[in-house]
Design a protein around this motif. Sequence first.
Motif, short mmCIF file in Angstrom:
data_model
loop_
_atom_site.label_atom_id
_atom_site.label_comp_id
_atom_site.label_asym_id
_atom_site.label_seq_id
_atom_site.Cartn_x
_atom_site.Cartn_y
_atom_site.Cartn_z
N THR A 142 -80.79 3.58 -1.71
CA THR A 142 -81.23 4.92 -1.37
C THR A 142 -82.77 4.87 -0.85
OG1 THR A 142 -81.94 5.62 -3.49
CG2 THR A 142 -79.79 6.17 -2.79
N THR A 164 -85.16 6.39 -1.87
CA THR A 164 -85.99 6.72 -3.20
C THR A 164 -86.17 5.15 -3.58
OG1 THR A 164 -84.90 8.71 -3.51
CG2 THR A 164 -86.45 8.14 -5.08
N GLN A 165 -85.02 4.50 -3.82
CA GLN A 165 -84.99 3.15 -4.76
C GLN A 165 -85.77 2.20 -3.79
OE1 GLN A 165 -80.73 2.60 -4.67
NE2 GLN A 165 -80.96 2.09 -6.73
N GLN A 175 -89.69 2.19 -4.09
CA GLN A 175 -90.20 1.56 -4.97
C GLN A 175 -90.71 0.03 -4.85
OE1 GLN A 175 -87.19 1.23 -8.08
NE2 GLN A 175 -87.12 3.61 -8.36
#
Lengths: 1051, 519
Positions: free
Chosen positions: B64, B66-67, B70
């Motif tokens: 995703t 969001t992942q 990181q």
Amino acid sequence: MRYIELHGRSSYSFLEGAAHPDALAYGCVKLELPAMALLDRNGVYGSPAFHHIMKLNGLKAHVGAEVAVADHATAKSPYYPLLVRTQRGYKNLSRLITTTKLRAKKNTPTAATLLELRQFADGLVCLTGDEDGPLADALRKGGKEEAKHLLERLKDIFGPENVHVELQRHFRPEQERRNQIAVELARELHLPLIATNGVLYPTPQDQEILDAFTCIKNKCTLDNAGRLLAVNAERHLRTANEMAQLFRDLPEAISNTVELSSRLEFTLENLGYEFPRYPVPDGGEEIDFLCAQVWKGASERYGNITDRIRNQLERELALIRQLKLAGYFLIVWDIIRFCRENNILVQGRGSAANSAVCYCLRITAVDPIAMELLFERFLSEARGEWPDIDLDLPSGDDREKVIQYVYRRYGPRGVAMTANVITYRARSAAREMGKVLGFGTQTLDRLSGALGSWEWKDPNDTLAIQFRRAGLDSAHARIQRLMSLCERVQNMPRHLGQHSGGMIVCQGMLDEVVPLEPATMEGRTVCQWDKDAAESLGLIKIDLLGLGALGAVRDSVELIKRHYGKEIDLAHLPEDSKVYKTIASADTVGTFQIESRAQMASLPLNNPQCRYDLTTQVAIIRPGPIEGQATRHFLLRRQGKEPVTYTHPILEPILKRTLGVVLFQEQLLRIAMVAANFTAAEAEELRRALGSKRSEQRVKALEPKLRSGMTANGLNRQQQDEVITHFRSFAKYGFPESHAASFALIAYSTAYLKVHYLAAYECALLNNWPMGFYHPASLIQDAKRHGLKYRMVDVNRSEWNCTLEHEGTEIVLRMGLRYVKGLKEESARLIIAERSRRIFHSVADFCRRVPGINKAELRMLAISSALASAGETDGTKSHRRDALWLVQKYGGWIRHPLLEGIVENDRYSPLLRMTLEDRLVADYEATGLTLSQHPMGYRRDSLRRMGIKSGVELTQVPDGRWATAAGHVSCRQRPGTANGTMFITLEDETGFANVIVPKNTVQEHWATACNHKFLKVRGVVQNDGGVVHLLAKSIVPLEVSAARMQSHDFH
Amino acid sequence: MLFTCVFVPFFPIQTVMRNVPETSQSKDKRPELPVALVEAGENIVRVVLCNEAASACGIEAGMTKTQAEQFGALIRDKSASAEQSAQSALIECAFSFSPRVESTAPGIVTLDIAGLERLFGSPAKINSALQAAAASLGLKVNVATAHDPDTALIAARGIEGVSVVPQGQEEQCLGPLSIDVLSPSPEDREILEEWGIQTCKDLAKILPVPLTERLGQEGLRLWKLTRGELRRSLVPFDPPRRFQEVAELEEPVELLEPLLFVINRLLENILEKLNARALFVQELHLELSLDVRSEDWHINQARHKEMPQTFERTLALPVPMQDPKTLLKLLHLDLEAHPPHAPILRIALTAEPARPRYTQGNLFLRAAPEAEKVEVLQAKLRSIVGETDMLNRNTVGAPGMVDSHEPDSFKVLPFMASCSEKKALPAPQSEEDMLRIYRPPRSARVRVARDAPVHIAFSGISSAILQSSGPWRCAGSWWKKKWEREFWDIELRLTAGLAQYRIYRDVLTNGWFVAGKVN
């Protein structure tokens, strides 16, 4: 004006009702309805729960069901609302539903015939139903004439006083038209009118849940459900006044509800359940026959029957006589006898192990007298329920044999498996509600992945946060709808499954007690109640549980007999110091119960030396003792690092054997009885509180009583606090001593077999997998470290299961064809059958003679090197890629007689032999394991240069030093008791390294810790008497091998 | 023959990044930045592609957004339009070198460079020039030349920078490349991997017959590719034709008639062009540039100055047409219904072409008006009643059923070509039951006593309610836009006699309406 709601459905109508029985009962309390009838569709699934909660609130729960009746069952068959008037009526209803259900397969529409309705009509009251009922159906089909004909027929079947013309008013014109005709017909035929609201949910807002359920049932979304959804939200609970207002033109319809309710005398209190009588030979009394068997067993078990044994047995038998439980014990004894005669391992567990009678009847293997177990924990006069005997059986065929024996013995309608009500949980709710709201599969996959993947949950992890983690915007209106629906359907029943082992047996016909249904598995029936419901209504249950370890033990004994020529008597295994030494050194991979990481970490500290030590060992790694600090104190006391003290001298006799620490449930009951003056009945209530889902609240409720009792016995405030802490922590689940003792027996047996007959035990373990804590790859590496030799899968030698082979004086383990991924058992049988004619002399020969195997299976066989021997029959060497090359050509050939005997010349390939890394990758791809060295072993030199310690080397590092460990992640755990700490077990060629990752380090290295196969961890060593942990400070991924190695993650 | 292939590695990433404004990194450093492309699903944004630098950081396709964030990589949205424009730019660039260009695949173009040596020099020089030209477009490309298009493509895929594969040396040149450059099917790729075949050289070594025995014709094709033995013809790129006519007006036109006069001329020109290619019009796009600064107009209209300078209309036709009168009439009606808000300075008329539709007449088909006539009629109606009603439904078309409890819910579908299926006749309905529905419903004032309406006033009628039956409640769509109504059937005494109406209360707004009158 009084009013009783006599027609309601709950969510136990499975997608056709949106109210949990608790919510309906709460509604009745709130709206001051003194009684209500629950009529779920084709069943009484929700009745026990409804009865229980209504009774608690001083209200009456009428029983009934909507039963589909039609001569040709369809999904649209009309549902006849039937209310139970008498016990006879309940029996009839139950048999009517059973007859209907057992006629069809599971989950196919079925309906009773009118003939059956007539047959089972006695004691029932029939209403004419809502729009799915018989009156509406008749009106649709043939108008008023047909409806009149129907009512006359119902009068004839049930009698004029037992047919009520039902009126519902949901503010719908077509319904009112129907009502007008119904009123006219009722007047004409002199039938009473009755008003109901056809309740499907407690409040109008809950209509939304019903709409969602309707969509799930019809496999559509809310957007395209159209008129499948309800037209309004009026089918909720209403007060008497509201109903009176609604039927102000027909006040008798309201008053008739009260009159009918008063005629419905039956409740689930008087179910009429009787436990089956055991057919005693020669027609004698059950109790006499039982006594004879017990004394006979006692002399076999004890030899010399001392006074103490005699007294205990007499006491138990007297109680059994008084409670008329002889039949129950004999039935269990009969099952045990069947198992013994059929060479099936069986062992009683649970509280039955507290009974000397059970021990003498060979139901259990633990001597409760020697172990000083508390009989009252199993059976007491004060208990209003049946005793509970759980039997552990080897998983698989043996267990099924026993289950089928019970069916044969008591008839298909005299016994049934208990149901398992599958309810909505966070994941299933999100998935199904998401689908209903029109979210795509990908989103739903992501969402269910983000919901509750680990046992430990951050307290701040709200549903909104979890949704956000899944990439969903919780501010979006549709997402908010999803969240709201998810929350509201939590714990609502989704469908009915089958309990893993609980069986209910009944005198006469069980189908008169509870409706039975066909199970998915052939030859089984399942009752409509789950184990809690059955238990709450006093139905006796025997749990026949499958235990993989028992299967492994059974297979080991057979293998030992065949390959070592020794008979093993599991009941009389000697106390072997070598076995205890092995256990104490935590060399327990593959043993029962004491192989987990937490168990291994505590074994050297507990240092078990006898059977009782093992019993405590099994019990200490439970959430209760761990959270209550009992485990820590016990281990310190075992090591002599902490003095053995008692909270109060009064507790010393109870806690002496566990060094002043509470480890078992029995001890708590004794404490309650001795220190707080609880009666046996109160102690029983406490036991139930400890075992229940809301144990913490229930223990808290008993606290004042505990304290007052303890004050009376002279315990000061601090001592009381300590005792209360024990109770509170045990509320989080601890073992009863008898249960732990039973498990300790199996644990010892497995350890004994592993120490003395490694090959046989490992072979049995691999054949019974999946079970236990470790993947076969780890089991094999461990056995290799203990000197066992393995041989790869071979089409010319392997069976489906793993087998033992003799190589000179040595016994080696041949991997079975079951370990070739993707190879069907049927294909393996073809290979074995064809091989028995003559061995395969080439890959082409193999492909031609076993044409039923597809190319994918052939490739897996080639990759796993199972075809190597077929290619080497003339003494030449071929390699895996030769086989791959050949199967690609010969695979899929059709058997043809003209080709028989043709020798293919091309035995070799132009392909290069696999490298070491290729072989590792191939091993894991084809079998999920390797028989060669652990991948870490090949890299040891370079790892050493990087300053990385092996698992064994790490144990030599003193406490408090920094060290770096690395290995394949064999296991990741984040248990609920550890406040967010993650435990990682790294495996290498020397063994395991245990890593503790504190919560903040987990957060910092989350992606690495969770996603990589090989890890390098640097941290501080905690070396506590040889128990070594590495407290991780940094975690980095490590490149070792591309092999697809698996880790065992406890989500 | 000599072919050059231009290959853009990580094409979707490069297309997105070439439009990103300059950062501290220089242009040639860009591909080294870790970049991941994400694509939005309905609620989830996932990585669909990442470059090598991003993979090295740990990003994988399927993560995703969001992942992926990181890992500190640049996250950009995948853009189909950026890819399209980059591909067009690449093709344009190739056309500046050779007249025969093939748009082989997204991010790949192949040029026939036979005979271009005199113009541009040796193949190596052409390659370098192509690389430089692509770099000026913001694309870092591999360029390879060979004697067949496939070899050129394989070399461009596998060899970084520019390369020339001499004839006869294909096997040597392609040998070290990974077999991935051959783009085998996933199944074949798996088999070859199991066989330990990593490079083209490994594959080329195997004899063709045993290979064909195992992998079939596809195996043989791959084998030939490794040896440069496949010959295929180039499929030259045929740029899409634009059927557009533009007219600049000397004086701003304010009236529709002179405007249509000009439009008619443009339309005839376009139709002539289309006719020459046996094409019809599927869609007409009219763009008018407006003189919003015209003083007179401002005075007349008394509008403020912020006005759009262009006015656009699009006519989507149900069937391809070629009749100028019909098309002009449609434009006429459309402009009549939607007049431009300022005098017109420039007219651009564009037609989307389509092949004419040939349908076989059916003996049993009922005669229907010609599609053109129906369309004109609908356009006329639309110009009178407007395109959509207040519920955003089409105003013109055939009514269609909606599966909903919502009273009087229906949709308006475009008229479809009649089908041969016989329509079921509606069930006869008694005249008394008929409800004449008011669309839109009439607002009413209702007095309620003891939970029932007792007096109503609407559309000049004010009367006591003699009898009422109800309420009938219905509600729905709680998950999006909830509606909830309470219906009553009422009887009134009017001067003409008794009359029955159906009225309802909108529960959400508490307003009363008359839904219709019972016959």
